[in-house]
Write an enzyme that holds these catalytic residues in place. Sequence first.
Site, PDB file in Angstrom:
ATOM      1  N   HIS A  27     -46.061  -9.815   2.206  1.00 41.52           N
ATOM      2  CA  HIS A  27     -46.078 -11.067   1.434  1.00 41.52           C
ATOM      3  C   HIS A  27     -46.860 -12.129   2.195  1.00 41.52           C
ATOM      4  O   HIS A  27     -46.892 -12.122   3.419  1.00 41.52           O
ATOM      5  CB  HIS A  27     -44.673 -11.570   1.107  1.00 41.52           C
ATOM      6  CG  HIS A  27     -43.851 -12.043   2.278  1.00 41.52           C
ATOM      7  ND1 HIS A  27     -43.374 -11.200   3.246  1.00 41.52           N
ATOM      8  CD2 HIS A  27     -43.390 -13.277   2.618  1.00 41.52           C
ATOM      9  CE1 HIS A  27     -42.647 -11.882   4.127  1.00 41.52           C
ATOM     10  NE2 HIS A  27     -42.646 -13.156   3.784  1.00 41.52           N
ATOM     11  N   HIS A  46     -35.632 -10.105   3.980  1.00 36.00           N
ATOM     12  CA  HIS A  46     -34.647 -11.191   3.954  1.00 36.00           C
ATOM     13  C   HIS A  46     -35.081 -12.337   3.033  1.00 36.00           C
ATOM     14  O   HIS A  46     -34.882 -13.515   3.358  1.00 36.00           O
ATOM     15  CB  HIS A  46     -34.288 -11.660   5.377  1.00 36.00           C
ATOM     16  CG  HIS A  46     -35.454 -12.142   6.209  1.00 36.00           C
ATOM     17  ND1 HIS A  46     -35.552 -11.878   7.561  1.00 36.00           N
ATOM     18  CD2 HIS A  46     -36.537 -12.871   5.898  1.00 36.00           C
ATOM     19  CE1 HIS A  46     -36.655 -12.438   8.030  1.00 36.00           C
ATOM     20  NE2 HIS A  46     -37.269 -13.052   7.043  1.00 36.00           N
ATOM     21  N   GLU A  98     -43.953 -10.343   9.931  1.00 37.73           N
ATOM     22  CA  GLU A  98     -42.612 -10.312  10.539  1.00 37.73           C
ATOM     23  C   GLU A  98     -42.009  -8.892  10.552  1.00 37.73           C
ATOM     24  O   GLU A  98     -41.012  -8.673  11.240  1.00 37.73           O
ATOM     25  CB  GLU A  98     -41.674 -11.289   9.822  1.00 37.73           C
ATOM     26  CG  GLU A  98     -41.365 -10.917   8.377  1.00 37.73           C
ATOM     27  CD  GLU A  98     -40.704 -12.040   7.591  1.00 37.73           C
ATOM     28  OE1 GLU A  98     -40.611 -13.173   8.084  1.00 37.73           O
ATOM     29  OE2 GLU A  98     -40.279 -11.773   6.445  1.00 37.73           O
ATOM     30  N   HIS A 119     -36.890 -19.805  10.124  1.00 40.62           N
ATOM     31  CA  HIS A 119     -38.016 -20.339   9.366  1.00 40.62           C
ATOM     32  C   HIS A 119     -38.018 -21.863   9.448  1.00 40.62           C
ATOM     33  O   HIS A 119     -37.961 -22.556   8.436  1.00 40.62           O
ATOM     34  CB  HIS A 119     -37.939 -19.884   7.909  1.00 40.62           C
ATOM     35  CG  HIS A 119     -37.804 -18.396   7.748  1.00 40.62           C
ATOM     36  ND1 HIS A 119     -36.617 -17.736   7.980  1.00 40.62           N
ATOM     37  CD2 HIS A 119     -38.711 -17.450   7.403  1.00 40.62           C
ATOM     38  CE1 HIS A 119     -36.802 -16.431   7.773  1.00 40.62           C
ATOM     39  NE2 HIS A 119     -38.059 -16.235   7.419  1.00 40.62           N
TER      40      HIS A 119
END
Lengths: 132, 283
Positions: free
Chosen positions: B193, B12, B240, B59
Amino acid sequence: MTKPADAFEDIPGTVHFNGERLRQGYQLNKFLSSLLEPDNRKAFKADQAAYLTSFKMTDEQRQAVLDRNWVRMLDLGGNIFCMTKLALVDGTPFQQVNAIMSGMTMKEYEEMMNAGGRPMEGIRSKKEQNIG
Amino acid sequence: MAEIVAGFCTSHVPLLGRVIDGGRTQEPYWKPIFQGYEPTKKWLADLKPDVVIVIYNDHANGFSFKYTPTFAIGCADEFNPADEGHGPRHVPVVHGHSRLAWHMTESLVADQFDMTIMNEMDVDHGLTVPLSLACGQPEAWPFKVIPICVNVIQYPQPTAERCYLLGKAIRRAVESYDEDLKVVIAGTGGMSHQIHGARSGLINQKFDNWFIDKLTTSPAELTKISHAEYVREVGAEGMEIIMWLTMRGALDDNVDVLHRFYHVPAMNTAVGNVIMQNSRASA
């Protein structure tokens, strides 16, 4: 007692954002998150130092914000997702923040990413660390 | 009876949303990524689900650190795109399915998952970018959405195993609903990441691909991996991907992979997209 969290200590170049960090950086992150409101963005841009006094941050945290010292903000409990708000207000590309945090120029960082990202060798464990 | 007919997983990455919104998907840097999503767009358009349950994380946009629910379920009729610091994305309002969401909440809590009930909630790129990647730029999203928000940004996150078991409980909840509905479940986030500190920019293609293999054939193995090991291998922000396990838990043990796409990089992030459905459904 070995806590599950201890395993994180072996990972180099990574902040483990746990309860201690949350407590340390709470007001700093509250300030950063306040920038999600358009009126607050306006007030911050108009007088940054004055705006920062409305949060119960430490002087060090305020100074790190004014200096845009991203590494220091991270050290003082800043959460990376909150820090993106400040970069957006400034119009700073986030890759630039990533480059600074990893001690590289923007060009070096971009080239590294385009070549497939930072290689995993030497960055899994402090025992084999080759960064920072 | 409502039924979960398939699932998909996707990254995402916020910048992908900005590229779509800015009409830049055909630029040379971005084009290969959006091409990789074409099969998913076609598949979803043909399937026409009534509801998509989206497992995502916020976030620090829709939620602040004032409170951090471990698992939250959106029970409202609509959810607005969040302002993430430069105005909300110009994407359609997300319409919920309040009645199903409340049924799921009752079922999940009875099943020992103590969900936080959200009656007002803005949804950030964690939810809206997957919708854009899977649907493009429609006037309105072509299905209702039940957002399930997982805390993956503040330690202690739920374990990978808990995320997987949540998927199983979601399936029981959906299958005990009295109305005929075609439901799809989406797991979002990842792949590898890290966007802070000296490890910024890490990409672990080997682990990412191994993860997709295991997700397909033996997801239970992935539930035994600790938070620290996920952080070590896919980055503090990449961990995540444990949310993909919720999608996987809602499907049968045996699944067919209808589409698998992996690309490096989208700025700081490895992009992954997989579609799975129960093997019996394709027999």
